[in-house]
Design an enzyme around this catalytic site. Structure first.
Site, PDB file in Angstrom:
ATOM      1  N   ARG A   1      11.977   1.142 -10.305  1.00 38.70           N
ATOM      2  CA  ARG A   1      12.600   0.760 -11.575  1.00 38.70           C
ATOM      3  C   ARG A   1      12.068   1.572 -12.760  1.00 38.70           C
ATOM      4  O   ARG A   1      12.648   1.557 -13.839  1.00 38.70           O
ATOM      5  CB  ARG A   1      12.408  -0.749 -11.813  1.00 38.70           C
TER       6      ARG A   1
ATOM      7  N   LYS B   1     -10.163  23.234 -33.479  1.00 37.22           N
ATOM      8  CA  LYS B   1     -10.170  23.211 -32.023  1.00 37.22           C
ATOM      9  C   LYS B   1     -11.458  23.825 -31.503  1.00 37.22           C
ATOM     10  O   LYS B   1     -11.840  24.906 -31.950  1.00 37.22           O
ATOM     11  CB  LYS B   1      -8.970  24.014 -31.484  1.00 37.22           C
TER      12      LYS B   1
HETATM   13  C1  UD1 Z   1       5.391  -9.491  -7.348  1.00 34.96           C
HETATM   14  C2  UD1 Z   1       5.351 -10.898  -6.737  1.00 34.96           C
HETATM   15  C3  UD1 Z   1       5.974 -11.874  -7.711  1.00 34.96           C
HETATM   16  C4  UD1 Z   1       5.206 -11.812  -9.034  1.00 34.96           C
HETATM   17  C5  UD1 Z   1       5.138 -10.389  -9.587  1.00 34.96           C
HETATM   18  C6  UD1 Z   1       4.159 -10.345 -10.730  1.00 34.96           C
HETATM   19  C7  UD1 Z   1       5.536 -10.631  -4.311  1.00 34.96           C
HETATM   20  C8  UD1 Z   1       6.414 -10.706  -3.142  1.00 34.96           C
HETATM   21  N1  UD1 Z   1       6.080 -10.896  -5.497  1.00 34.96           N
HETATM   22  O1  UD1 Z   1       6.751  -9.129  -7.491  1.00 34.96           O
HETATM   23  O2  UD1 Z   1       5.926 -13.193  -7.188  1.00 34.96           O
HETATM   24  O3  UD1 Z   1       5.847 -12.661  -9.975  1.00 34.96           O
HETATM   25  O4  UD1 Z   1       4.673  -9.473  -8.590  1.00 34.96           O
HETATM   26  O5  UD1 Z   1       4.191  -9.111 -11.386  1.00 34.96           O
HETATM   27  O6  UD1 Z   1       4.365 -10.370  -4.157  1.00 34.96           O
HETATM   28  N2  UD1 Z   1       2.809  -2.991  -3.543  1.00 34.96           N
HETATM   29  C9  UD1 Z   1       2.150  -2.314  -2.532  1.00 34.96           C
HETATM   30  N3  UD1 Z   1       2.707  -2.231  -1.312  1.00 34.96           N
HETATM   31  C10 UD1 Z   1       3.920  -2.799  -1.015  1.00 34.96           C
HETATM   32  C11 UD1 Z   1       4.586  -3.498  -2.062  1.00 34.96           C
HETATM   33  C12 UD1 Z   1       4.018  -3.571  -3.313  1.00 34.96           C
HETATM   34  O7  UD1 Z   1       1.062  -1.788  -2.746  1.00 34.96           O
HETATM   35  O8  UD1 Z   1       4.353  -2.682   0.136  1.00 34.96           O
HETATM   36  C13 UD1 Z   1       2.193  -3.045  -4.873  1.00 34.96           C
HETATM   37  C14 UD1 Z   1       3.012  -2.295  -5.927  1.00 34.96           C
HETATM   38  O9  UD1 Z   1       2.530  -0.965  -6.076  1.00 34.96           O
HETATM   39  C15 UD1 Z   1       2.760  -3.115  -7.183  1.00 34.96           C
HETATM   40  C16 UD1 Z   1       2.441  -4.507  -6.663  1.00 34.96           C
HETATM   41  O10 UD1 Z   1       2.157  -4.382  -5.293  1.00 34.96           O
HETATM   42  O11 UD1 Z   1       1.653  -2.636  -7.909  1.00 34.96           O
HETATM   43  C17 UD1 Z   1       3.591  -5.491  -6.871  1.00 34.96           C
HETATM   44  O12 UD1 Z   1       4.738  -5.008  -6.234  1.00 34.96           O
HETATM   45  P1  UD1 Z   1       6.173  -5.153  -6.870  1.00 34.96           P
HETATM   46  O13 UD1 Z   1       7.149  -4.587  -5.931  1.00 34.96           O
HETATM   47  O14 UD1 Z   1       6.190  -4.672  -8.272  1.00 34.96           O
HETATM   48  O15 UD1 Z   1       6.325  -6.756  -6.860  1.00 34.96           O
HETATM   49  P2  UD1 Z   1       7.279  -7.626  -7.778  1.00 34.96           P
HETATM   50  O16 UD1 Z   1       8.663  -7.539  -7.287  1.00 34.96           O
HETATM   51  O17 UD1 Z   1       7.036  -7.306  -9.198  1.00 34.96           O
HETATM   52 CA    CA Z   2       5.751  -5.882 -10.230  1.00 35.07          CA
END
Ligand code: UD1
Ligand code: CA
Length: 437
Positions: free
Chosen positions: A16, A333
């Site tokens: 996103r 600088k």
């Molecule tokens: C997640 C939570 C949601 C919460 C929100 C808060 C889950 C399923 N959902 O959603 O409940 O409200 O964060 O901000 O956990 N990441 C990995 N590996 C993966 C997937 C994600 O390292 O396979 C890391 C991403 O880099 C990121 C973080 O986990 O830093 C969160 O992932 P993201 O996909 O942004 O989760 P949200 O949909 O925001």
């Molecule tokens: Ca997130």
């Protein structure tokens, strides 16, 4: 403490954001957001910190102060990401704080409170929650009384569930052994086909283990960054916090909303920061200075009682001594300036060593680049440089030397000499009459 561990999830691409750069590397206050997260975790006193990396993992590794970076080669969800740390936490029975690399606004004190709450309440899991006005995109907290029952992701939520305004911040404290035991039972049966970390919670609840919410008093700490609008919102929160920090330390910031200050700066007491000023990482400013309006300092070092600006640009490698005046449209600088020196207007000073008590006239330029190499200019103590002078480096102006205005100097000037490096003026008498004008 070594008996407390943390896992920071930072493997995702962050689609996103619509960026070539992995989301967690995007900066806030000049630092990659994941570095803020790891610093806060360390600041809470946690000794073992694992960062789960994937997209641009090498770059993430470079910017975090982790005990170890663990690679998640395929991003199958937050539950799957945590599971990559299983072998690293084998035999570890303490609490593990799990937090996301895209929620950079948590304070170390908050992490500490959550760990203490987890211990005092003897909870198996604690979820940090927040009440927000716009819960779009976040997981919603399904409560049963004072306990958490489960979390529904936005994409999986019904109309009624979407109305819930208490959200999952993505930070939890788990009993480590139980976390890994329950993770094996999580399945990807949801709208995104991912292994969701929060899905361990209802499994724990079903077996009679209490899952407790820890409701944040300041919901702004919970802000998760998924797109660039949220990135700017988080930056605004961070800037406000940074400004408040410096104001509490005795710095006047005339208009905090127009000033930008990065992490890793120092500003002394009774210094006044005028509007429109940017202070980038690594900058150090002494006491009783006036900075700005509209000054830009990039990793520069300024002594006490200096006046910098308006519209001054101090670039990396610049060190200005105390009681100096660096005025409008002056760029410095990689230069060292002694004490009590004045460069009041319109000058470019690059790769120079300037002594104390020097006066540099308006429009002075150090010609530091010959097209191939940079050369230094040395200006010793108490030199007076007349306006509109070009100093072709390498060059040295000896102590107490004077340079006539409009000079272009290519040779060294001995101490106490007057240097004139320009054509002599010619006045042609009665020129107007002779030319019949
Ligand atoms: C997640 C939570 C949601 C919460 C929100 C808060 C889950 C399923 N959902 O959603 O409940 O409200 O964060 O901000 O956990 N990441 C990995 N590996 C993966 C997937 C994600 O390292 O396979 C890391 C991403 O880099 C990121 C973080 O986990 O830093 C969160 O992932 P993201 O996909 O942004 O989760 P949200 O949909 O925001
Ligand atoms: Ca997130």
């Amino acid at each position: 403490m070594e008996n407390e561990a943390a896992i920071v999830l930072a493997a995702g691409q962050g689609t996103r954001m619509k960026s070539k750069t992995a989301k967690v590397l995007h900066p806030i206050a000049g630092q990659p957001m994941v570095a803020h997260v790891v610093n806060s975790v360390r600041g809470a006193g946690l000794g073992r910190v694992y960062v789960v990396v994937g997209h641009q993992g090498e770059s993430v590794r470079q910017v975090v102060n982790a005990s170890e970076c663990v690679t998640q080669s395929q991003q199958l969800g937050t539950g799957h990401a945590v599971d990559q740390c299983r072998s690293h936490l084998e035999g570890f029975s303490g609490p593990v704080l799990v937090t996301y690399g895209d929620t950079p606004l948590f304070r170390p004190e908050t992490f500490r409170k959550v760990l203490d709450f987890h211990r005092d309440q003897q909870a198996v899991a604690v979820v940090i929650t927040a009440e927000v006005t716009d819960p779009t995109g976040y997981g919603r907290i399904m409560r049963q009384g004072a306990k958490v029952q489960r979390i529904i992701e936005h994409k999986d939520a019904s109309e009624a569930e979407l109305a819930i305004r208490e959200i999952n911040t993505g930070t939890y404290c788990f009993d480590s052994e139980l976390l890994f035991r329950y993770l094996t039972a999580v399945t990807p049966d949801n709208a995104q086909g991912e292994y969701y970390l929060p899905d361990v919670l209802p499994l724990m609840v079903a077996d009679g283990y209490p899952v407790l919410p820890f409701l944040l008093s300041d919901a702004s700490e919970a802000a998760g960054i998924n797109d660039r609008v949220q990135l700017a919102d988080a930056e605004a929160v961070m800037q406000r916090r940074t400004a408040e920090h410096w104001m509490r330390e005795g710095v006047t910031i005339v208009d905090p909303s127009s000033v930008y200050i990065e992490a890793d700066c120092r500003i002394g007491m009774d210094t006044v920061i005028q509007p429109g000023t940017c202070i980038y990482a690594g900058t150090e400013i002494g006491t009783d200075c006036s900075i700005g309006p509209h000054a830009v300092l990039e990793g520069a070092c300024v002594g006490n009682r200096c006046s910098i600006g308006p519209f001054a640009y101090l670039r990396p490698g610049t060190r200005v001594g105390s009681d100096c005046r660096i005025g409008d449209f002056v760029e410095l600088k990689n230069s060292v300036v002694g004490v009590n020196t004045k460069i009041p207007h319109h000058s470019y000073i690059g790769d120079a060593d300037i002594g104390s008590g020097v006066n540099i006239g308006c429009g002075t330029i150090t010609c530091n680049y010959d097209g191939q190499t940079k050369h230094r200019t040395v200006i010793e103590d108490d030199v007076f440089v007349g306006s509109n002078t070009s100093l072709v480096a390498p060059i040295r102006l000896g102590r107490r030397a004077y340079v006539g205005a409009g000079s272009t100097l290519t040779d060294d000037v001995p101490a106490a000499a007057l240097a004139l490096g320009r054509a002599r003026q010619v006045n042609k008498k009665q020129w107007v009459e002779k030319h019949g004008k």
